[in-house]
Write an enzyme that holds these catalytic residues in place. Structure first.
Site, PDB file in Angstrom:
ATOM      1  N   CYS A 116       0.665  -1.304  -0.002  1.00 49.04           N
ATOM      2  CA  CYS A 116      -0.196   0.056   0.047  1.00 49.04           C
ATOM      3  C   CYS A 116       0.866   1.382  -0.041  1.00 49.04           C
ATOM      4  O   CYS A 116       1.421   1.612   0.974  1.00 49.04           O
ATOM      5  CB  CYS A 116      -0.894  -0.057   1.330  1.00 49.04           C
ATOM      6  SG  CYS A 116      -1.706   1.301   1.261  1.00 49.04           S
ATOM      7  N   CYS A 175      -0.332   4.223   2.137  1.00 48.08           N
ATOM      8  CA  CYS A 175      -0.344   3.759   3.626  1.00 48.08           C
ATOM      9  C   CYS A 175       1.411   4.109   3.988  1.00 48.08           C
ATOM     10  O   CYS A 175       1.616   4.828   5.006  1.00 48.08           O
ATOM     11  CB  CYS A 175      -0.646   2.546   3.899  1.00 48.08           C
ATOM     12  SG  CYS A 175      -2.255   1.764   3.440  1.00 48.08           S
ATOM     13  N   ASP A 176       2.024   3.439   3.141  1.00 44.30           N
ATOM     14  CA  ASP A 176       3.452   3.126   3.528  1.00 44.30           C
ATOM     15  C   ASP A 176       4.594   4.305   2.715  1.00 44.30           C
ATOM     16  O   ASP A 176       5.719   4.740   3.245  1.00 44.30           O
ATOM     17  CB  ASP A 176       4.091   2.153   3.615  1.00 44.30           C
ATOM     18  CG  ASP A 176       3.269   1.177   4.408  1.00 44.30           C
ATOM     19  OD1 ASP A 176       2.686   1.602   5.420  1.00 44.30           O
ATOM     20  OD2 ASP A 176       3.008  -0.033   3.985  1.00 44.30           O
TER      21      ASP A 176
HETATM   22  P1  FAD Z   1     -10.233  -6.245   6.554  1.00 47.62           P
HETATM   23  O1  FAD Z   1      -9.149  -5.255   7.272  1.00 47.62           O
HETATM   24  O2  FAD Z   1      -9.531  -7.014   5.345  1.00 47.62           O
HETATM   25  O3  FAD Z   1     -10.844  -7.273   7.413  1.00 47.62           O
HETATM   26  C1  FAD Z   1     -11.663  -8.474   7.096  1.00 47.62           C
HETATM   27  C2  FAD Z   1     -12.073  -9.198   8.134  1.00 47.62           C
HETATM   28  O4  FAD Z   1     -12.972 -10.249   7.627  1.00 47.62           O
HETATM   29  C3  FAD Z   1     -10.970  -9.840   8.968  1.00 47.62           C
HETATM   30  O5  FAD Z   1     -11.109  -9.814  10.099  1.00 47.62           O
HETATM   31  C4  FAD Z   1     -11.166 -11.258   8.593  1.00 47.62           C
HETATM   32  O6  FAD Z   1     -10.938 -12.324   9.690  1.00 47.62           O
HETATM   33  C5  FAD Z   1     -12.723 -11.521   8.368  1.00 47.62           C
HETATM   34  N1  FAD Z   1     -13.140 -12.542   7.692  1.00 47.62           N
HETATM   35  C6  FAD Z   1     -12.888 -12.731   6.420  1.00 47.62           C
HETATM   36  N2  FAD Z   1     -13.410 -13.855   5.970  1.00 47.62           N
HETATM   37  C7  FAD Z   1     -14.608 -14.042   7.139  1.00 47.62           C
HETATM   38  C8  FAD Z   1     -15.568 -15.337   7.367  1.00 47.62           C
HETATM   39  N3  FAD Z   1     -15.641 -16.147   6.430  1.00 47.62           N
HETATM   40  N4  FAD Z   1     -16.081 -15.372   8.339  1.00 47.62           N
HETATM   41  C9  FAD Z   1     -15.999 -14.273   9.412  1.00 47.62           C
HETATM   42  N5  FAD Z   1     -14.924 -13.325   9.114  1.00 47.62           N
HETATM   43  C10 FAD Z   1     -14.337 -13.309   8.114  1.00 47.62           C
HETATM   44  N6  FAD Z   1      -5.153   1.676   5.276  1.00 47.62           N
HETATM   45  C11 FAD Z   1      -5.084   3.002   5.664  1.00 47.62           C
HETATM   46  O7  FAD Z   1      -6.070   3.751   5.586  1.00 47.62           O
HETATM   47  N7  FAD Z   1      -3.840   3.313   6.325  1.00 47.62           N
HETATM   48  C12 FAD Z   1      -2.749   2.656   6.421  1.00 47.62           C
HETATM   49  O8  FAD Z   1      -1.822   2.929   7.004  1.00 47.62           O
HETATM   50  C13 FAD Z   1      -3.020   1.179   5.834  1.00 47.62           C
HETATM   51  N8  FAD Z   1      -1.981   0.405   6.035  1.00 47.62           N
HETATM   52  C14 FAD Z   1      -1.956  -0.945   5.336  1.00 47.62           C
HETATM   53  C15 FAD Z   1      -0.579  -1.792   5.533  1.00 47.62           C
HETATM   54  C16 FAD Z   1      -0.988  -2.987   5.270  1.00 47.62           C
HETATM   55  C17 FAD Z   1       0.239  -3.985   5.211  1.00 47.62           C
HETATM   56  C18 FAD Z   1      -2.178  -3.528   4.354  1.00 47.62           C
HETATM   57  C19 FAD Z   1      -2.373  -4.821   3.921  1.00 47.62           C
HETATM   58  C20 FAD Z   1      -3.339  -2.708   4.134  1.00 47.62           C
HETATM   59  C21 FAD Z   1      -3.363  -1.295   4.700  1.00 47.62           C
HETATM   60  N9  FAD Z   1      -4.346  -0.578   4.729  1.00 47.62           N
HETATM   61  C22 FAD Z   1      -4.219   0.821   5.364  1.00 47.62           C
HETATM   62  C23 FAD Z   1      -5.557  -0.835   4.090  1.00 47.62           C
HETATM   63  C24 FAD Z   1      -6.541  -1.193   5.231  1.00 47.62           C
HETATM   64  O9  FAD Z   1      -5.910  -2.081   5.764  1.00 47.62           O
HETATM   65  C25 FAD Z   1      -7.785  -1.806   4.584  1.00 47.62           C
HETATM   66  O10 FAD Z   1      -8.162  -1.081   3.571  1.00 47.62           O
HETATM   67  C26 FAD Z   1      -8.862  -2.114   5.683  1.00 47.62           C
HETATM   68  O11 FAD Z   1      -8.192  -2.927   6.718  1.00 47.62           O
HETATM   69  C27 FAD Z   1     -10.124  -2.514   5.127  1.00 47.62           C
HETATM   70  O12 FAD Z   1     -10.757  -2.990   6.069  1.00 47.62           O
HETATM   71  P2  FAD Z   1     -12.211  -4.061   6.045  1.00 47.62           P
HETATM   72  O13 FAD Z   1     -12.793  -3.857   7.394  1.00 47.62           O
HETATM   73  O14 FAD Z   1     -12.791  -3.879   4.816  1.00 47.62           O
HETATM   74  O15 FAD Z   1     -11.413  -5.480   5.971  1.00 47.62           O
END
Ligand code: FAD
Ligand code: NAP
Length: 317
Positions: free
Chosen positions: A136, A139-140
């Site tokens: 990302c 982000c980084d």
């Molecule tokens: P996710 O964070 O992907 O969470 C998905 C959840 O669903 C998880 O808890 C998983 O366990 C659960 N899940 C999946 N399948 C199932 C199932 N079958 N049953 C029950 N639960 C399930 N964004 C920023 O704004 N700032 C940053 O600094 C930043 N840094 C990042 C660094 C890294 C290394 C990465 C990979 C991403 C970063 N991002 C950052 C992006 C950010 O992390 C994502 O946009 C955000 O986490 C998405 O949130 P979400 O809740 O949609 O899903």
């Protein structure tokens, strides 16, 4: 097999979208349950520094950040369950969800199961994840100000990240395994124009063979051009892997409408923005979004999904 009580609202996922939906639904007295999935805390658990969450200007680790979201949801009495859903039936009412050991029913569901960035699959990539290997740039990228970095990939994301990084890093090496980019023409044109600044160096028809580094992080990449035996060693501090994401939607195939693997939501002008192809099933965060993919956009849509769900439930009673 345990059968939990019937619920008004079940939230799938413990990332920013899931926890935000839980906070809003709990404060609306809907007694939500949130099922965490295997990756408790979601994608942000993998980052050491979050700097773009408005108001949190001191660096915060992903673990700490997600722990605060967890505590916030618990404070308002959202019930958090460590479980993973393996199949769903959204064609019957109440909606039915199954895990290895439990079954759940609910009047409405918010899907916030996120997406996973794809990685190259190199052993050395694993070693340096979060220590020079990132997925990302938004982000980084800032941590690499005036340093040399590489981006791998040939789609829109790779080009956008290259152009974005070139605004403040010293040099960006864009490494793509083909001669032709998959990205849209407008972005390719921008890239070609930006090459004149000599801040972006293209390595086409090249694959990354190894990532080298030490205790401080990444120091070099070893790449190889197609049909040429000799390898090239590039000195740099960071590698941005931009080869696409995989949304966590396998269990919703044949249940909900999707596009390129992402769950389709209405995106309507007058509310009900987060409704999927089935009324009562809402989706939020990265599982619906291949463009923005940020904590704040995921949280915002988690809030919208809780409000949409609240309205749906009040129309049922
Ligand atoms: P996710 O964070 O992907 O969470 C998905 C959840 O669903 C998880 O808890 C998983 O366990 C659960 N899940 C999946 N399948 C199932 C199932 N079958 N049953 C029950 N639960 C399930 N964004 C920023 O704004 N700032 C940053 O600094 C930043 N840094 C990042 C660094 C890294 C290394 C990465 C990979 C991403 C970063 N991002 C950052 C992006 C950010 O992390 C994502 O946009 C955000 O986490 C998405 O949130 P979400 O809740 O949609 O899903
Ligand atoms: P993508 O379009 O799937 O492109 C992935 C790129 O990574 C491709 O060039 C692919 O190579 C390469 N790749 C895949 N696996 C690889 C591997 N193992 N090693 C090396 N290279 C590999 O992904 P994306 O760029 O993230 O875009 C995803 C979606 O979001 C697309 O629909 C895109 O249009 C959209 N998007 C839109 C915008 C925008 O509109 N501004 C911005 C970002 C993303 P090949 O070319 O050989 O397949």
């Amino acid at each position: 097999m345990k059968f939990t009580n019937h619920n008004k609202i079940i939230i799938l996922g413990s990332g920013p979208a899931g926890y935000t939906a839980a906070i809003y639904a709990a404060r609306a007295n809907l007694n939500p349950i949130l099922i965490t999935g295997i990756n408790k805390g979601g994608q942000l658990i993998n980052t050491n520094e979050i700097e773009n969450w408005p108001g949190d200007f001191d660096k915060i680790t992903g673990i700490n950040f997600m722990d605060r979201m967890h505590k916030h949801a618990v404070k308002f009495k959202a019930k958090i369950i460590s479980d993973t859903i393996i199949s769903v039936d959204f064609h019957k009412k109440p909606f039915f969800l199954l895990s290895e050991n439990n079954q759940y029913t609910s009047d409405s569901v918010i899907i916030a199961t996120g997406a996973n960035p794809r990685y190259l699959g190199l052993k050395s990539e694993d070693e340096f994840k979060g220590r020079g290997v990132s997925t990302c740039a938004v982000c980084d990228g800032f941590f690499y100000k005036n340093k040399e970095v590489a981006v791998v990939g040939g789609g829109n994301t790779a080009i956008e990240e290259t152009l974005y990084l070139s605004n403040f890093v010293k040099k960006v090496y864009l490494i793509h395994r083909r001669e032709i980019f998959k990205a849209e023409k407008i972005l390719i044109d921008r890239l070609l124009k930006a090459l004149k600044t000599k801040k972006i160096i293209l390595y086409l028809n090249c694959t990354i063979k190894k990532i080298l580094g030490n205790q401080t992080g990444v120091t070099h990449l070893i790449i190889q051009k197609k049909d040429i035996q000799e390898k090239i060693k590039i000195s740099l501090s960071g590698l941005f892997v931009a080869i696409g994401h995989t949304p966590n939607t396998d269990i919703f195939i044949k249940q909900l409408e999707m596009q390129d693997g992402y769950i389709k939501i209405q995106r309507a002008m007058h509310g009900n923005y987060t409704q999927t192809s089935i009324p009562g099933i809402f989706a939020a965060g990265d599982v619906t979004d291949h463009v923005y993919r940020q904590a704040i956009t995921s949280s915002a849509s988690g809030c919208m999904a809780a409000l949409d769900s609240e309205r749906y439930l009040s129309n049922l009673s």
